[in-house]
Scaffold this motif. Structure first.
Motif, mmCIF file in Angstrom:
data_model
loop_
_atom_site.group_PDB
_atom_site.id
_atom_site.type_symbol
_atom_site.label_atom_id
_atom_site.label_comp_id
_atom_site.label_asym_id
_atom_site.label_seq_id
_atom_site.Cartn_x
_atom_site.Cartn_y
_atom_site.Cartn_z
ATOM 1 N N PHE A 72 0.837 -1.199 0.000
ATOM 2 C CA PHE A 72 0.000 0.000 0.000
ATOM 3 C C PHE A 72 0.877 1.255 0.000
ATOM 4 N N LYS A 73 1.956 1.233 0.770
ATOM 5 C CA LYS A 73 2.863 2.392 0.761
ATOM 6 C C LYS A 73 3.449 2.617 -0.622
ATOM 7 N N GLY A 74 3.752 1.528 -1.324
ATOM 8 C CA GLY A 74 4.304 1.643 -2.682
ATOM 9 C C GLY A 74 3.281 2.258 -3.640
ATOM 10 N N LEU A 75 2.014 1.852 -3.491
ATOM 11 C CA LEU A 75 0.966 2.382 -4.368
ATOM 12 C C LEU A 75 0.765 3.876 -4.117
ATOM 13 N N ILE A 76 0.814 4.270 -2.851
ATOM 14 C CA ILE A 76 0.654 5.692 -2.510
ATOM 15 C C ILE A 76 1.817 6.499 -3.100
ATOM 16 N N ALA A 77 3.013 5.966 -2.950
ATOM 17 C CA ALA A 77 4.193 6.682 -3.461
ATOM 18 C C ALA A 77 4.072 6.864 -4.977
ATOM 19 N N ALA A 78 3.668 5.802 -5.677
ATOM 20 C CA ALA A 78 3.550 5.891 -7.137
ATOM 21 C C ALA A 78 2.452 6.878 -7.523
ATOM 22 N N ALA A 79 1.363 6.907 -6.744
ATOM 23 C CA ALA A 79 0.227 7.761 -7.087
ATOM 24 C C ALA A 79 0.613 9.239 -7.082
ATOM 25 N N TYR A 80 1.432 9.647 -6.133
ATOM 26 C CA TYR A 80 1.696 11.079 -5.978
ATOM 27 C C TYR A 80 3.043 11.515 -6.538
ATOM 28 N N ALA A 81 3.797 10.550 -7.117
ATOM 29 C CA ALA A 81 5.123 10.886 -7.643
ATOM 30 C C ALA A 81 5.046 11.887 -8.793
ATOM 31 N N GLY A 82 3.942 11.867 -9.556
ATOM 32 C CA GLY A 82 3.836 12.753 -10.716
ATOM 33 C C GLY A 82 3.291 14.136 -10.400
ATOM 34 N N PHE A 83 3.125 14.455 -9.127
ATOM 35 C CA PHE A 83 2.613 15.776 -8.773
ATOM 36 C C PHE A 83 3.705 16.828 -8.929
ATOM 37 N N GLY A 84 3.290 18.039 -9.235
ATOM 38 C CA GLY A 84 4.255 19.101 -9.487
ATOM 39 C C GLY A 84 4.644 19.899 -8.254
ATOM 40 N N HIS A 85 4.293 19.415 -7.053
ATOM 41 C CA HIS A 85 4.633 20.139 -5.826
ATOM 42 C C HIS A 85 5.037 19.143 -4.747
ATOM 43 N N ILE A 119 -6.489 5.500 -7.123
ATOM 44 C CA ILE A 119 -7.396 4.423 -7.500
ATOM 45 C C ILE A 119 -6.835 3.686 -8.726
ATOM 46 N N GLY A 120 -6.177 4.430 -9.620
ATOM 47 C CA GLY A 120 -5.522 3.792 -10.771
ATOM 48 C C GLY A 120 -4.486 2.774 -10.292
ATOM 49 N N GLN A 121 -3.669 3.174 -9.346
ATOM 50 C CA GLN A 121 -2.653 2.265 -8.797
ATOM 51 C C GLN A 121 -3.300 1.074 -8.097
ATOM 52 N N MET A 122 -4.340 1.354 -7.301
ATOM 53 C CA MET A 122 -4.948 0.265 -6.518
ATOM 54 C C MET A 122 -5.674 -0.722 -7.417
ATOM 55 N N MET A 123 -6.387 -0.220 -8.440
ATOM 56 C CA MET A 123 -7.107 -1.142 -9.327
ATOM 57 C C MET A 123 -6.124 -1.981 -10.137
ATOM 58 N N GLN A 124 -5.064 -1.348 -10.598
ATOM 59 C CA GLN A 124 -4.071 -2.084 -11.369
ATOM 60 C C GLN A 124 -3.461 -3.211 -10.522
ATOM 61 N N ALA A 125 -3.153 -2.897 -9.281
ATOM 62 C CA ALA A 125 -2.558 -3.905 -8.399
ATOM 63 C C ALA A 125 -3.553 -5.045 -8.145
ATOM 64 N N ALA A 151 -5.017 8.672 -15.242
ATOM 65 C CA ALA A 151 -4.661 7.600 -14.301
ATOM 66 C C ALA A 151 -4.675 6.224 -14.958
ATOM 67 N N PHE A 152 -5.498 6.031 -15.990
ATOM 68 C CA PHE A 152 -5.669 4.676 -16.554
ATOM 69 C C PHE A 152 -5.077 4.507 -17.940
ATOM 70 N N ARG A 153 -4.585 5.594 -18.569
ATOM 71 C CA ARG A 153 -4.095 5.485 -19.948
ATOM 72 C C ARG A 153 -2.968 4.458 -20.033
ATOM 73 N N GLY A 154 -3.110 3.555 -21.017
ATOM 74 C CA GLY A 154 -2.047 2.586 -21.253
ATOM 75 C C GLY A 154 -2.012 1.411 -20.287
ATOM 76 N N LEU A 155 -2.888 1.349 -19.281
ATOM 77 C CA LEU A 155 -2.864 0.211 -18.358
ATOM 78 C C LEU A 155 -3.365 -1.046 -19.086
ATOM 79 N N ALA A 156 -2.753 -2.180 -18.745
ATOM 80 C CA ALA A 156 -2.973 -3.397 -19.523
ATOM 81 C C ALA A 156 -4.391 -3.966 -19.400
ATOM 82 N N ASN A 157 -4.972 -3.950 -18.222
ATOM 83 C CA ASN A 157 -6.217 -4.699 -18.025
ATOM 84 C C ASN A 157 -7.468 -3.829 -17.978
ATOM 85 N N VAL A 158 -7.373 -2.637 -18.546
ATOM 86 C CA VAL A 158 -8.454 -1.668 -18.378
ATOM 87 C C VAL A 158 -8.765 -0.946 -19.685
#
Ligand SMILES: *Cc1c(COP(=O)(O)O)cnc(C)c1O
Length: 461
Positions: A72-85, A119-125, A151-158
């Protein structure tokens, strides 16, 4: 931790099931059976932590172990890594005792990114574990759709299908939805308004053959996981102003009632929130409902804060569910009345809502005037939605610090902002080429069958 429907008859689900299900099969919305409470010590201990660490501590009790802690910590980190602040949700001060919570530093420049990226990270996982494929269908007044696509562009199962009201979103919003090149992204311009788009999504969820056939999943704020992700910034901002020792108030520019409902959950979790203020634009059904008890539909008037041009606020059902003592049958009856034009909230329920929420309305001219006034007094350029919040917040200022949620970046609504204050807000450099990319969109009638056949065709490829 179990999740129950606001209409009382759908199956009780786990967190993972509720996230994948979206709308309950009885037409209701999932809510946690009980809200976990954090102690004052647990809240104090959040002071000084990163946004991601606070996110982990706030959301974990709702997961019922669906993700292991490290995952879960990994998913949170990935979710907010692309933020500009670096702060993710920074606070700036607007005036004495009034603060602005900037929620627009995500990839599509609106607060929707906070929930959608996660949610993109969590659904993918979750899908990676089962090998399943899903079809996401969403309705948008502009910002949810761009955030979901991002959040979902290019994801394999969606596959992701987003319906927006044709001609009623800003150019930046539309281009964020129509320019992604990935084949799993489908932007649909529907001939109707936002409420039509949202109604077609609900129709698809209520058509069980279709729903099961395409493995439908929803990412509108009917999805509990989205509300949950939004609870986090109430904690992060309140703690930076001294909670739990100091109480704070929040004003929230409101459309579908998802964001303010997250504040309500934060308060139930033990965060000391004094006022929780619903701010509406000229589409003020919620302000009228909370102040008079009459929840009646009278048509959407397009405004310069289009993401709040909504009449049927889905998440209000979650608040009504609590106000009616969690009586699913009562909610089912109210929602049936709504289909024929509106309902009157019972005296007891209205009293509970009034003790919980305050409300205010901001007209079009007041929105523009607030953008100009805040620029003149603080050099901060507000988007029209945030201006609605600031105007209503200023009517409620007092001894308790007020935090107004700034829900989008002004560059998403450059024409309205320029007309109001003369300043043209620029897109951040990472998006500067948005207006030179090719657009790809399908125009659709406001017709369930046509939309369903298009979806079936596209996912069969
Ligand atoms: C979605 C949105 C809102 C309304 O939020 P709700 O959760 O639907 O009440 C307000 N402002 C902006 C910019 C939005 O995108």
């Amino acid at each position: 931790m179990r999740y129950i429907s606001t209409r009382g008859t759908a199956p009780v689900l786990t967190f993972g099931e509720a996230m994948m299900t979206g709308l309950a099969r009885d037409g209701g919305l999932y809510v946690p059976e009980s809200v976990p409470v954090l102690t004052a010590q647990e809240i104090s201990a959040m002071a000084g932590l990163s946004y991601e660490e606070i996110a982990f501590r706030v959301m974990k009790p709702f997961l019922g172990g669906f993700f292991a802690d490290d995952e879960f910590k990994g998913l949170i980190a990935a979710a907010y890594a692309g933020f500009g602040h670096a702060a993710r949700a920074p606070l700036v001060q607007l005036g004495p005792n009034h603060f602005l919570l900037e929620l627009f530093h995500g990839p599509t420049l609106a607060f929707k990114d906070f929930a959608m990226q996660l949610i993109g990270q969590m659904m993918q996982a979750a899908l990676a574990k089962t090998g399943e494929r899903i079809t996401i269908v969403g309705a948008t007044s502009g910002d949810t759709g761009s955030a979901a696509i991002e959040a979902f562009r290019g994801l394999a199962n969606v596959d992701v299908f987003i319906m927006y009201p044709h001609g009623r979103v800003s150019d930046v919003q539309r281009r964020q939805m129509t320019t992604p090149v990935e084949a799993n992204v489908h932007a649909l311009a529907v001939d109707g308004d936002f409420d039509d788009c949202q109604a077609r999504v609900k129709d698809m969820f209520n058509d069980f053959d279709f729903r099961d056939g395409v493995r439908l999943a929803g990412v509108n704020s009917i999805n509990w996981a989205r509300v949950l992700a939004q609870v986090v910034y109430y904690f992060s901002s309140a703690v930076s102003l001294g909670a739990p020792d100091r109480t704070v108030s929040f004003t929230v520019p409101t459309g579908n009632f998802g964001d303010i409902f997250a504040g309500y959950i934060a308060r139930k979790m033990g965060l000391p929130i004094d006022q929780l203020i619903v701010a509406t634009n000229q589409n003020d059904i919620l302000h009228r409902a909370i102040s008079t008890g009459v929840h009646d539909l009278n048509g959407v008037k397009p405004s310069i804060s289009p993401s709040m041009d909504i009449q049927v606020s889905s998440n209000f059902e979650r608040a009504l569910f609590d106000a009616y003592g969690r009586d699913g049958a009562a909610i089912t009856a109210l929602m049936a009345e709504l289909k024929s034009g509106g309902f009157t909230i019972s005296q007891g329920a209205l009293q509970m809502l009034r003790e919980t929420f305050a409300s205010g309305r901001c007209s079009e001219t007041e929105t523009s005037a607030t953008i100009a006034q805040v620029l003149a007094t603080t050099a901060e350029v507000l988007c029209p939605h945030s201006a609605v919040g600031v105007k209503v917040a200023m009517e409620h200022l007092g001894p308790v610090p007020m935090i107004t949620l700034a829900t989008a970046h002004p560059a998403k609504f450059p024409d309205a902002v320029q007309a109001a204050c003369g300043v043209r807000a620029n897109l951040p450099p990472r998006m500067a080429d948005l207006f030179t990319r090719n657009e790809r969109v399908t125009r659709m009638p406001n017709d369930l069958k046509s939309i369903q056949s298009l979806i079936r065709e596209r996912i069969a490829r």
